[in-house]
Design an enzyme around this catalytic site. Sequence first.
Site, PDB file in Angstrom:
ATOM      1  N   GLY A  69       0.841  -1.198   0.000  1.00 46.59           N
ATOM      2  CA  GLY A  69       0.000   0.000   0.000  1.00 46.59           C
ATOM      3  C   GLY A  69       0.871   1.241   0.000  1.00 46.59           C
ATOM      4  O   GLY A  69       2.072   1.188   0.300  1.00 46.59           O
ATOM      5  N   ASP A  80      -2.720   9.970  16.482  1.00 49.81           N
ATOM      6  CA  ASP A  80      -3.431   9.760  15.216  1.00 49.81           C
ATOM      7  C   ASP A  80      -4.196   8.444  15.274  1.00 49.81           C
ATOM      8  O   ASP A  80      -4.133   7.618  14.356  1.00 49.81           O
ATOM      9  CB  ASP A  80      -2.450   9.769  14.041  1.00 49.81           C
ATOM     10  CG  ASP A  80      -3.169   9.883  12.690  1.00 49.81           C
ATOM     11  OD1 ASP A  80      -4.332  10.327  12.680  1.00 49.81           O
ATOM     12  OD2 ASP A  80      -2.572   9.527  11.664  1.00 49.81           O
ATOM     13  N   GLY A  88       0.832   5.827   0.490  1.00 50.73           N
ATOM     14  CA  GLY A  88       0.173   7.068   0.842  1.00 50.73           C
ATOM     15  C   GLY A  88       1.058   8.227   0.446  1.00 50.73           C
ATOM     16  O   GLY A  88       2.078   8.064  -0.228  1.00 50.73           O
ATOM     17  N   GLY A  89       0.671   9.438   0.880  1.00 62.00           N
ATOM     18  CA  GLY A  89       1.432  10.609   0.499  1.00 62.00           C
ATOM     19  C   GLY A  89       2.799  10.656   1.143  1.00 62.00           C
ATOM     20  O   GLY A  89       3.756  11.192   0.556  1.00 62.00           O
ATOM     21  N   MET A  90       2.919  10.093   2.358  1.00 59.91           N
ATOM     22  CA  MET A  90       4.181  10.155   3.094  1.00 59.91           C
ATOM     23  C   MET A  90       5.090   8.962   2.815  1.00 59.91           C
ATOM     24  O   MET A  90       6.313   9.115   2.747  1.00 59.91           O
ATOM     25  CB  MET A  90       3.906  10.224   4.597  1.00 59.91           C
ATOM     26  CG  MET A  90       3.267  11.518   5.059  1.00 59.91           C
ATOM     27  SD  MET A  90       4.461  12.865   5.177  1.00 59.91           S
ATOM     28  CE  MET A  90       5.451  12.305   6.551  1.00 59.91           C
ATOM     29  N   VAL A 119       4.410   1.009   1.687  1.00 61.37           N
ATOM     30  CA  VAL A 119       4.715  -0.195   2.451  1.00 61.37           C
ATOM     31  C   VAL A 119       4.850  -1.369   1.480  1.00 61.37           C
ATOM     32  O   VAL A 119       3.985  -1.586   0.613  1.00 61.37           O
ATOM     33  CB  VAL A 119       3.628  -0.495   3.499  1.00 61.37           C
ATOM     34  CG1 VAL A 119       3.976  -1.765   4.274  1.00 61.37           C
ATOM     35  CG2 VAL A 119       3.469   0.681   4.461  1.00 61.37           C
ATOM     36  N   LYS A 150       8.438  -0.173   5.454  1.00 57.80           N
ATOM     37  CA  LYS A 150       7.835   1.134   5.209  1.00 57.80           C
ATOM     38  C   LYS A 150       8.925   2.072   4.709  1.00 57.80           C
ATOM     39  O   LYS A 150       9.905   2.331   5.405  1.00 57.80           O
ATOM     40  CB  LYS A 150       7.205   1.664   6.495  1.00 57.80           C
ATOM     41  CG  LYS A 150       6.462   2.980   6.336  1.00 57.80           C
ATOM     42  CD  LYS A 150       5.757   3.356   7.635  1.00 57.80           C
ATOM     43  CE  LYS A 150       4.946   4.620   7.494  1.00 57.80           C
ATOM     44  NZ  LYS A 150       4.241   4.966   8.761  1.00 57.80           N
TER      45      LYS A 150
END
Length: 530
Positions: free
Chosen positions: A16, A132, A18-20, A23, A38
């Site tokens: 997967g 978070d 994301g923006g940051m 993984v 990651k």
Amino acid sequence: MIGEKIHHYRITRLIGEGGMASVYEALHEKLQSKVAIKVLNPILTANANIRQRFENEARFMAGLNHANITRVIDYEERPDLLAIVMEFLEGEDLNVIIKKHGPMPLTEAIPIFLQALDAFEYAHQKGIVHRDVKPSNIFIKSSGTAKILDFGIAKIVGGADDMTVTGTQMGTPVYMSPEQVNTDKNIDHRSDIYSLAVTLYYMLNGKPPYDVTTTSSFQIYTRIVHEPLPLLGRFPEIDEILKTATHKDRTLRYQTCRDFKLALIEATQTPNSALDKQITLPAIDDDKTMIDDGSDTYSSKQGKNEVKGKHVAQKKDPVKVEGNNTINKPQKTNKTIFVLAVLLGLLALIIILWRTVGPFESHTADLARQDSIRVADSLNKVRDEIRNRRIADSLGVQDSIQSIINDSVNRIRDIYLGDHLFSCYFIGSDEQFGKVTIQEANGVFNLNGRHEHQGNSVKIEGTIKVLSLRKFEFTGTITSNNKSESNASCTWNGTTVFWASGSRRYWRTQDHNCFSHTGDMDIYFNRSGT
């Protein structure tokens, strides 16, 4: 990144992104064991602030050795690459599960959520706040075990690792606490408690309390700060708990995840609770487990995470409690009540007739008196029969209860006595185990055990008081030696309670002064010889 090598791990596929960060799944080249890696987005590696946050995440997670927190294995730092090597998890996160299958039933949601509370209690005791908390950061393995993910914006309370800049908001809007919305610099563990409560709301409701598709972020923030969390409606007991956990004033929330957990257990295990017939929880504080059939284990199916459990059979007759004995009140049969009513009616009719006829003829009066005597004799016989039957029923019930008690005592001995596996997370409990032995002497259960690995050790000895099939109270001494601590040795004397896990695999305690040295202390149900 597919095919690239980080340390001894070869990346095989993308899991997967994301923006940051992204993984990946990777394999150890020699051992062929799977890990998750990651990798920070390469564009962000030049940003010193983001690099520091990424490193902080690795350090935070590496310092948290708990069964319900994702374990960090290694860390790689290059000028153009930052990577965290973590244990590989098979399953789905809560957000995916809810979107696929809708709201969870209590029987499934509560045992999972209690695991999350255990993990956050552990992190909070270490002084780490996640900041978070949301469903996508709670991962459910195919085995049903919950794992907490992503400490990317975590902070150490009161430490130099808080990199929040005044005026910035850290967290996901729907799950943010009022103090996060107000960009309070003094965010502490009670913010996580708020976000956890909103997560539980989502698990049980199937959708968050605020609709992000029709409501602006500003409107959501306003409602978080000024309006109470909407009610679930179906579960009044849970609504009361959520109301406390999401109080705008954090001093009026549950002050620890342990308090939150105990409130949930109490609400869902109280015999008079509307939820009592819907759920069987781990670590219940309820003596009715003494007549539990011992088979209320939980199993989860991958993806659906359907938790199944067998419930304790409940007697419908009311009971009278006298000391430690439970005696069922006998019930009068309908037949006996009917006979008694007929005889009483007959007696009343005879008396009325006798008073109406009067002394017209003496033999009539004599007959009435004789009938009255016969009725009285019949009533006495009925009364004697009822009394004898009550005594017999009472004796029979007492015999049944005594039999149940005897069976429970035998089950307790079978479960408790003997050798058990013993683990403490700080010395590698996932792979290394010690042993404890529980023996009975003159009605007293004595516990002695030791766990040792690579120079670190924990010794436990004392007596235990069995509170139920799921819970016991330990009184004695715990001595630990943890070379990773500044004060390597710790000795504790006192009393602590070991609770059974949801899967009934082990008893666990976290409530003792050497907890920072030992981590969770688990005594497994499985005997060391099996």
